[in-house]
Design a protein around this motif. Structure first.
Motif, short mmCIF file in Angstrom:
data_model
loop_
_atom_site.label_atom_id
_atom_site.label_comp_id
_atom_site.label_asym_id
_atom_site.label_seq_id
_atom_site.Cartn_x
_atom_site.Cartn_y
_atom_site.Cartn_z
N GLU A 83 36.93 20.66 20.43
CA GLU A 83 36.48 20.49 21.81
C GLU A 83 36.96 21.73 22.56
OE1 GLU A 83 34.80 19.83 24.69
OE2 GLU A 83 34.74 17.83 23.80
N GLY A 105 35.36 22.71 25.70
CA GLY A 105 34.80 22.73 27.05
C GLY A 105 35.69 22.15 28.13
N ASN A 106 36.86 21.63 27.75
CA ASN A 106 37.68 20.94 28.75
C ASN A 106 38.72 21.86 29.38
OD1 ASN A 106 36.26 18.67 28.18
ND2 ASN A 106 37.81 17.76 26.86
N ARG A 139 32.05 32.07 28.84
CA ARG A 139 31.42 30.98 29.60
C ARG A 139 30.21 30.45 28.86
NH1 ARG A 139 31.92 33.77 34.57
NH2 ARG A 139 29.76 34.46 34.45
N ARG A 151 31.12 28.42 25.68
CA ARG A 151 31.51 27.04 25.92
C ARG A 151 30.32 26.16 26.27
NH1 ARG A 151 35.48 30.02 26.17
NH2 ARG A 151 37.69 29.44 26.12
N GLU A 152 29.49 26.70 27.13
CA GLU A 152 28.30 25.96 27.58
C GLU A 152 27.36 25.66 26.40
OE1 GLU A 152 27.92 25.38 30.99
OE2 GLU A 152 26.01 24.33 30.79
N GLY A 194 28.85 23.22 23.87
CA GLY A 194 28.77 21.85 24.41
C GLY A 194 27.39 21.27 24.26
N ARG A 195 26.37 22.05 24.61
CA ARG A 195 25.00 21.53 24.55
C ARG A 195 24.54 21.30 23.11
NH1 ARG A 195 24.23 20.66 29.23
NH2 ARG A 195 24.88 22.07 30.89
N LEU A 217 26.55 20.43 20.74
CA LEU A 217 27.25 19.21 20.32
C LEU A 217 26.57 17.95 20.86
CD1 LEU A 217 31.01 20.27 20.56
CD2 LEU A 217 29.68 19.84 18.49
N VAL A 218 26.03 18.04 22.08
CA VAL A 218 25.30 16.89 22.62
C VAL A 218 24.10 16.59 21.71
CG1 VAL A 218 23.89 16.04 24.56
CG2 VAL A 218 26.02 17.28 25.02
N ALA A 267 25.39 15.11 18.48
CA ALA A 267 25.84 13.73 18.68
C ALA A 267 24.65 12.78 18.72
CB ALA A 267 26.67 13.62 19.96
#
Lengths: 127, 177
Positions: free
Chosen positions: A82, A84-85, A95, A98-99, A102-103, A105-106, A109
């Protein structure tokens, strides 16, 4: 596909090795195996975030590449930190990294049959 | 009902919060989107465009309110309303750093919480989006540390005010409260 996420040094790989009885030689560290179809072994992709970063640096398209990899390896386990936190970094590349991670990983998921978050070596099933 | 939605960068928290606001708003209720981001460059414009596209067709009235978020109430029409506020991390930064001298964490916490209490009292449903900025293991300079501490305090107080708290992890809602 199973997705394993969590902070750094939380025992994610150990958790996976123990739970799924995976051979260590089936663990790929920050890379995707070139050989698309690896017989019947479960493939583990460790440090997935590093792979995303390296693809970004090489000007690749990690979003598409991972999806086409999964089309041939639907049974793999993907382990990702993780990242992005935190405070949004000043550096534009960091930047974007991370963005985009995250996307991706969405998307993973959504596709995964199971998502677990590892904290202190303990798995919390969130999907 | 007040809902607090937290998550990291690219976690899918905005998209989840919007769906939540839409599902809470009953027929005849006006939906407002309170935007807090100040746009300075192309990257900011792209972010705004992306969020606008996400909201498109969902019937939100957008109010740009980078500071003093309760002033947005003056721009709303009378009647039932559901409000989506995005996001506390921008709002806190704007409040804290808009004057020459940075506000203290106590001041900024008080201001933000007072404003959000007002919003909560005057809306039927309030969905607040906040960021998880606490888990990157980096020790920052004093100013950023103050900001992180203010964010931590604000999130705790918001969670206490909220009826429901949800953390969005890779697009998956994890219920905290």
């Amino acid at each position: 596909m199973k997705l394993i996420i969590g902070g750094t040094a939380q025992g994610k790989l150990e958790y996976v090795l123990l739970k799924y009885d995976v051979q260590k030689n089936m663990v790929w560290d920050g890379v995707l195996p070139n050989d698309r179809k690896l017989n019947k072994n479960i493939v583990v992709i460790n440090h997935f975030h590093q792979w995303v970063k390296s693809r970004m640096v090489s000007g690749g398209c990690p979003e598409d590449e991972i999806m086409s990899f999964l089309d041939c390896n639907e049974d793999c386990i993907i382990i990702c930190d993780e990242i992005g936190n935190g405070i949004v970094p000043i550096d534009p590349f960091e930047r974007e990294y991370r963005e985009r991670t995250g996307r991706i990983l969405v998307q993973l998921a959504m596709r995964a049959e199971e998502v677990e978050r590892i904290i202190c070596g303990i798995g919390q099933k969130i999907k | 009902m007040m809902v607090l939605v937290v998550g990291g960068s690219g976690s899918g928290k905005s998209s989840y919060a919007e769906k939540m606001a839409v599902s809470l708003a009953q027929a005849g209720m006006r939906k407002y989107y309170l935007a807090t981001m100040q746009v300075f460059d192309d990257e900011g414009r792209k972010k705004v465009d992306r969020h606008r596209k996400l909201r498109n067709g969902k019937g939100f009235f957008t109010i740009e309110q980078p500071v003093r978020i309760s002033s947005a109430l003056e721009k709303m029409e009378d009647g039932d309303r559901a409000v989506l506020l995005e996001c506390i991390s921008n709002l806190t930064a704007n409040e804290m750093f808009s004057e020459k001298k940075a506000m203290t964490e106590i001041q900024v916490t008080e201001n933000v919480i007072r404003d959000i209490k007002m919003l909560k009292e005057q809306t039927n449903h309030l969905v607040v989006v906040s960021n998880n900025v606490f888990e990157d293991g980096i020790t920052y300079d004093e100013t950023t540390t103050k900001y992180i501490r203010a964010m931590g305090k604000i999130n705790q107080k918001l969670a206490a005010l909220a009826d429901r708290v949800v953390e969005v992890v890779e697009g998956i809602p994890v219920i905290i409260k």
